[in-house]
Design a protein around this motif. Structure first.
Motif, short mmCIF file in Angstrom:
data_model
loop_
_atom_site.label_atom_id
_atom_site.label_comp_id
_atom_site.label_asym_id
_atom_site.label_seq_id
_atom_site.Cartn_x
_atom_site.Cartn_y
_atom_site.Cartn_z
N THR A 185 0.84 -1.20 0.00
CA THR A 185 0.00 0.00 0.00
C THR A 185 0.87 1.25 0.00
O THR A 185 2.08 1.18 0.14
CB THR A 185 -0.93 0.05 1.24
OG1 THR A 185 -0.12 0.17 2.42
CG2 THR A 185 -1.81 -1.18 1.33
N GLU A 186 0.23 2.37 -0.11
CA GLU A 186 0.92 3.65 -0.09
C GLU A 186 1.00 4.23 1.33
O GLU A 186 1.40 5.38 1.50
CB GLU A 186 0.17 4.65 -1.00
CG GLU A 186 0.10 4.23 -2.44
CD GLU A 186 1.41 4.45 -3.17
OE1 GLU A 186 2.11 5.43 -2.86
OE2 GLU A 186 1.74 3.62 -4.04
N LEU A 187 0.63 3.45 2.33
CA LEU A 187 0.62 3.93 3.71
C LEU A 187 2.03 4.20 4.22
O LEU A 187 2.97 3.48 3.86
CB LEU A 187 -0.05 2.90 4.63
CG LEU A 187 -1.51 2.59 4.37
CD1 LEU A 187 -1.96 1.46 5.29
CD2 LEU A 187 -2.36 3.82 4.61
N ASP A 188 2.16 5.22 5.06
CA ASP A 188 3.44 5.43 5.71
C ASP A 188 3.55 4.42 6.87
O ASP A 188 2.58 3.75 7.22
CB ASP A 188 3.60 6.88 6.20
CG ASP A 188 2.62 7.25 7.30
OD1 ASP A 188 1.57 6.60 7.42
OD2 ASP A 188 2.93 8.19 8.04
N ALA A 189 4.72 4.33 7.46
CA ALA A 189 4.97 3.33 8.50
C ALA A 189 4.05 3.52 9.70
O ALA A 189 3.56 2.54 10.27
CB ALA A 189 6.43 3.39 8.93
N SER A 190 3.81 4.76 10.08
CA SER A 190 2.96 5.04 11.23
C SER A 190 1.54 4.52 11.02
O SER A 190 0.98 3.85 11.89
CB SER A 190 2.95 6.55 11.50
OG SER A 190 2.05 6.87 12.51
N GLU A 191 0.96 4.82 9.88
CA GLU A 191 -0.40 4.39 9.61
C GLU A 191 -0.47 2.87 9.43
O GLU A 191 -1.43 2.23 9.87
CB GLU A 191 -0.94 5.10 8.35
CG GLU A 191 -2.40 4.85 8.09
CD GLU A 191 -3.32 5.30 9.22
OE1 GLU A 191 -4.37 4.65 9.41
OE2 GLU A 191 -3.01 6.30 9.92
N ALA A 192 0.54 2.28 8.80
CA ALA A 192 0.58 0.83 8.63
C ALA A 192 0.65 0.14 9.99
O ALA A 192 0.00 -0.88 10.21
CB ALA A 192 1.77 0.43 7.76
N TRP A 193 1.43 0.70 10.91
CA TRP A 193 1.56 0.13 12.26
C TRP A 193 0.21 0.21 12.99
O TRP A 193 -0.22 -0.76 13.61
CB TRP A 193 2.65 0.85 13.04
CG TRP A 193 2.84 0.30 14.41
CD1 TRP A 193 2.42 0.85 15.58
CD2 TRP A 193 3.52 -0.91 14.77
NE1 TRP A 193 2.78 0.05 16.64
CE2 TRP A 193 3.46 -1.03 16.17
CE3 TRP A 193 4.17 -1.90 14.03
CZ2 TRP A 193 4.02 -2.10 16.86
CZ3 TRP A 193 4.72 -2.97 14.72
CH2 TRP A 193 4.65 -3.06 16.10
N LYS A 194 -0.45 1.36 12.90
CA LYS A 194 -1.75 1.53 13.56
C LYS A 194 -2.77 0.51 13.04
O LYS A 194 -3.49 -0.10 13.81
CB LYS A 194 -2.29 2.94 13.33
CG LYS A 194 -1.69 4.00 14.18
CD LYS A 194 -2.36 5.33 13.87
CE LYS A 194 -1.60 6.48 14.47
NZ LYS A 194 -2.16 7.78 14.06
#
Length: 170
Positions: A81-90
């Protein structure tokens, strides 16, 4: 027929107590696995210069569920996905959370870790991981104390509660 009902009530109460006791014993184990994973992640990021998604994938292969699922999903979200690490972790944490034995305090610590992961240089990342490890260490100590204090009590109380219900029905 009454005896069968009494046995079912006793079985259900003992099973309920065993499940609660298992949750209490699983919590320190899962915290320990997460701490171990974060220590490995720190080493791979700082010394191995391994990309975050690759480190998370490797960790998912070495850890037991549900902690392995957290890192596997995190790695998958980072790569697909295009998610950044913070959003992917959440998102990973939110999806895996119901299958863990962890409490809200550990969730807050892991969410705080997620806010900083992948956003800073290696030295800052290392410091953030060390802070998270310290917080998790305190939570693990608390979880071990609770498990020792309440684990056996949960099983005993559930058996006694089941016996009380059976006695009241007869």
């Amino acid at each position: 027929m009454k005896w069968l009902g009494a046995l079912l009530i006793l079985f259900a109460s003992v099973w309920l107590g065993a499940e609660q006791s298992k949750k209490l014993s699983d919590r320190p184990k899962q915290i320990r696995f997460i701490r171990s994973a974060l220590q490995t992640l720190e080493a791979e990021i700082v010394y191995g210069l391994t990309p975050l998604h690759e480190s998370a994938r490797k960790l998912s292969e070495r850890l037991p569920p549900p902690v392995s699922e957290l890192f596997a999903l995190f790695s998958e979200l980072l790569t697909s996905t295009e998610l950044d690490a913070s959003e992917a972790w959440k998102r990973s944490l939110a999806k895996v959370w119901p299958r863990t034995a962890l409490m809200e305090s550990e969730r807050a610590i892991l969410l705080e870790f997620g806010e900083t992961v992948g956003k800073h240089d290696r030295l800052t990342e290392q410091k953030q991981i060390l802070v998270t490890l310290k917080h998790l260490e305190r939570q693990e100590e608390e979880a071990c104390e609770k498990q020792k204090k309440y684990g056996k009590m949960m099983r005993s109380l559930s058996l006694m509660g089941g016996l009380l219900i059976v006695l009241l029905l007869f």
